[in-house]
Structure formats: structure tokens, C-alpha cells
Design a protein around this motif. Sequence first.
Motif, PDB file in Angstrom:
ATOM      1  N   GLY A 131       2.117   8.345   8.507  1.00  0.00           N
ATOM      2  CA  GLY A 131       1.792   8.298   9.984  1.00  0.00           C
ATOM      3  C   GLY A 131       0.377   8.021  10.262  1.00  0.00           C
ATOM      4  N   THR A 132      -0.667   8.229   9.021  1.00  0.00           N
ATOM      5  CA  THR A 132      -1.724   7.111   9.114  1.00  0.00           C
ATOM      6  C   THR A 132      -1.389   5.316   9.265  1.00  0.00           C
ATOM      7  OG1 THR A 132      -1.733   7.541   6.875  1.00  0.00           O
ATOM      8  CG2 THR A 132      -2.966   9.005   8.442  1.00  0.00           C
ATOM      9  N   THR A 133      -0.155   5.302   9.001  1.00  0.00           N
ATOM     10  CA  THR A 133       0.265   3.388   8.178  1.00  0.00           C
ATOM     11  C   THR A 133       0.801   3.099   9.587  1.00  0.00           C
ATOM     12  OG1 THR A 133       0.498   3.838   5.871  1.00  0.00           O
ATOM     13  CG2 THR A 133       1.359   2.477   7.279  1.00  0.00           C
ATOM     14  N   CYS A 188       7.697  -0.122   5.995  1.00  0.00           N
ATOM     15  CA  CYS A 188       7.026   1.193   5.674  1.00  0.00           C
ATOM     16  C   CYS A 188       7.637   2.660   5.267  1.00  0.00           C
ATOM     17  CB  CYS A 188       5.117   1.853   6.220  1.00  0.00           C
ATOM     18  SG  CYS A 188       3.687   0.220   5.869  1.00  0.00           S
ATOM     19  N   ASN A 206      -0.027   4.168  12.604  1.00  0.00           N
ATOM     20  CA  ASN A 206      -1.147   4.720  13.673  1.00  0.00           C
ATOM     21  C   ASN A 206      -2.034   3.188  13.582  1.00  0.00           C
ATOM     22  OD1 ASN A 206      -1.676   6.491  15.809  1.00  0.00           O
ATOM     23  ND2 ASN A 206      -0.796   7.599  13.627  1.00  0.00           N
ATOM     24  N   THR A 207      -2.120   2.881  11.950  1.00  0.00           N
ATOM     25  CA  THR A 207      -2.628   1.609  11.219  1.00  0.00           C
ATOM     26  C   THR A 207      -2.701  -0.071  11.787  1.00  0.00           C
ATOM     27  OG1 THR A 207      -4.109   2.748   9.211  1.00  0.00           O
ATOM     28  CG2 THR A 207      -4.146   0.571   9.732  1.00  0.00           C
ATOM     29  N   GLU A 234       3.178  12.550   4.628  1.00  0.00           N
ATOM     30  CA  GLU A 234       1.965  12.696   4.437  1.00  0.00           C
ATOM     31  C   GLU A 234       1.552  11.550   4.840  1.00  0.00           C
ATOM     32  OE1 GLU A 234      -0.462  15.408   4.669  1.00  0.00           O
ATOM     33  OE2 GLU A 234       1.715  16.514   4.260  1.00  0.00           O
ATOM     34  N   ILE A 235       1.479  10.115   4.296  1.00  0.00           N
ATOM     35  CA  ILE A 235       0.917   9.080   4.869  1.00  0.00           C
ATOM     36  C   ILE A 235       1.629   8.013   5.684  1.00  0.00           C
ATOM     37  CG2 ILE A 235       0.321   8.828   2.354  1.00  0.00           C
ATOM     38  CD1 ILE A 235       2.563   6.963   1.429  1.00  0.00           C
ATOM     39  N   ASP A 276       0.293  -1.159  -0.268  1.00  0.00           N
ATOM     40  CA  ASP A 276      -0.495  -0.475  -0.385  1.00  0.00           C
ATOM     41  C   ASP A 276       0.708   1.458   0.191  1.00  0.00           C
ATOM     42  OD1 ASP A 276      -2.068   1.168  -0.004  1.00  0.00           O
ATOM     43  OD2 ASP A 276      -2.005   2.019   2.472  1.00  0.00           O
ATOM     44  N   THR A 277       2.037   1.481   0.725  1.00  0.00           N
ATOM     45  CA  THR A 277       2.678   2.753   0.999  1.00  0.00           C
ATOM     46  C   THR A 277       3.115   2.491  -0.711  1.00  0.00           C
ATOM     47  OG1 THR A 277       3.066   2.186   2.981  1.00  0.00           O
ATOM     48  CG2 THR A 277       4.824   4.012   1.685  1.00  0.00           C
ATOM     49  N   SER A 280       1.095   3.543  -3.198  1.00  0.00           N
ATOM     50  CA  SER A 280       0.728   4.910  -2.826  1.00  0.00           C
ATOM     51  C   SER A 280       1.865   6.283  -2.876  1.00  0.00           C
ATOM     52  CB  SER A 280       0.386   6.164  -1.512  1.00  0.00           C
ATOM     53  OG  SER A 280      -0.602   5.196  -0.804  1.00  0.00           O
TER      54      SER A 280
END
Length: 259
Positions: free
Chosen positions: A181-183, A232, A185-186, A178-179, A144-145, A148
Motif C-alpha cells: 500500500g505504501t509502495t 511491485c 502510494n509512493t 503491509e508494504i 526495494d519491495t 523487504s
Amino acid sequence: MIIFLALILIFLVILIGGERGAMSIMTLVGNIVILFFSIMLMSAGFPVLLLILVAGAGVCYISLFYQNGNNPKTRAAFLATLLVMLFLFIPIYIITWRSGSYGLNELQISEDDFMYYYSTDLHINMLHVGIFVTVFSTLGAVIDTALSVTSSVYEVWTHKNSLTAKELTASGYQVGKEIIGTTVNTLLFAYLGGTILLFSYIQTQQYTLEIILNSQFLFQDVAVMLSGAVACLITVPVSIRCIIRQIHHIGSEKKSEVI
């Protein structure tokens, strides 16, 4: 109930995603088939380390090319994912081996079901199984990373192909910031969220902090989570380099056509 929930998922994916949603379902089915045969081959004595490479490449190929097509973005993401997993394979092997975190943990062994109803003599190298679990647990987040980052950099280049490699790299790192941090946390909530009941049990038994921090069951979950986060993070620069190489290759082909 499992079938009912699966039908709801399929219905919503197709309703919202349309044709792409249907392709996502087919991709999911393909990955499940790969994992199913991996487990069967593992049980039959097939070398687990080789199986990790073959099955991992198969999951990457189906997830990227079948769902998103054969294009520079998916080719770069595929290459980046393979490079990252190969790079992390040895550290994961060493950490799993040195920590002794593979196999059944303390709580699983103490359960009556394992003691009286199930045999623990599996004739499988549990170290290799532990590595398989860790690698495949991080694979989805890495794919996914990678996609993206490569998609974002490629789209920036298509709209402004005068950008230099340095500018494209800066754009890729901006997307990565940008991505990531959310990755992370997921990954955190995915692995720790499923252990809330376990920690509640630990609290009621009043285990000391020393026992918890040195326990195998805690290390197994934390190691997978941290491995995914590290993978990631490494994927961002590797994906940027891979997509820039693809862009340079496209630029070279266009110049050859003009000549």
C-alpha cells in the motif's frame, strides 16, 4: 544550488546512517555511473534492448550486493528482481509500441526551445528509449519491495526454522500486504506530484477531458506509475518463492554437514 543540496544530502546520510549511509552514497554513485555510460552507449548506437538487460542487472547487483552484502536475502532479492523485470519486459514493449507513447509528447514538441534551439533528429529508436525509461523507472521500487519481502521471511525463518514452506509463504504475503500500500502510494505521488504544474497549465488552457485522457503526455506518466505498481505486486510472490528456495538450499547444506 544543486551542489549545495547534494552536499546537504551527503552530510545527513552519513550523519544519520553512519557507515551504512556512506555505503548508500557509494551505491548511488555507482548507479549514476551505470546510467551515465548507458546514455553514452545509447547515443553511440549500442542496442538499447540489450543495454536495458545489462544496465538493469548492474544496477540490481550494486544496489543489493554492494550495500547489503552477499547473503541469502540479497541473492533471493536479486533473482526475484531479474525475473520480474524479464517477465514485464514483453508487456511493457507491447504496450509502449501499441500506444505510441514513446518520444516527445505534444507539449514538449510545442515548446519554442525544441522548435528553434534543439534538433529532434537523434538517430535513436525512440520506442526502445521509451521502454528503457519505463523499465528503469520501476526498477528502484521493485528492488526495494523484493529486499523487504526476502529480509522479512528470512528473519522469520532464522528465529523459527521449524516453519513449513506454507507458513513461510503466509508470512511473506502478510509482509507484502503491509508494504504494498505504501509502495503504490509512493509511486503515485512520485509521478503525479511532479506533474502538478502541468495539470495547472492544462486547466488554464481549458482542454476537454477527452483530449486530456487521449493525450500522450498523460499516458507516459500514468503508464510508468501503473507499470511500477504492477511490478511491485508481482514482486511479492516471486520474492517469496525465491527466498524459500534459498532457505531450502541452506537447510539441505546443514543436513549434509551433519551427515
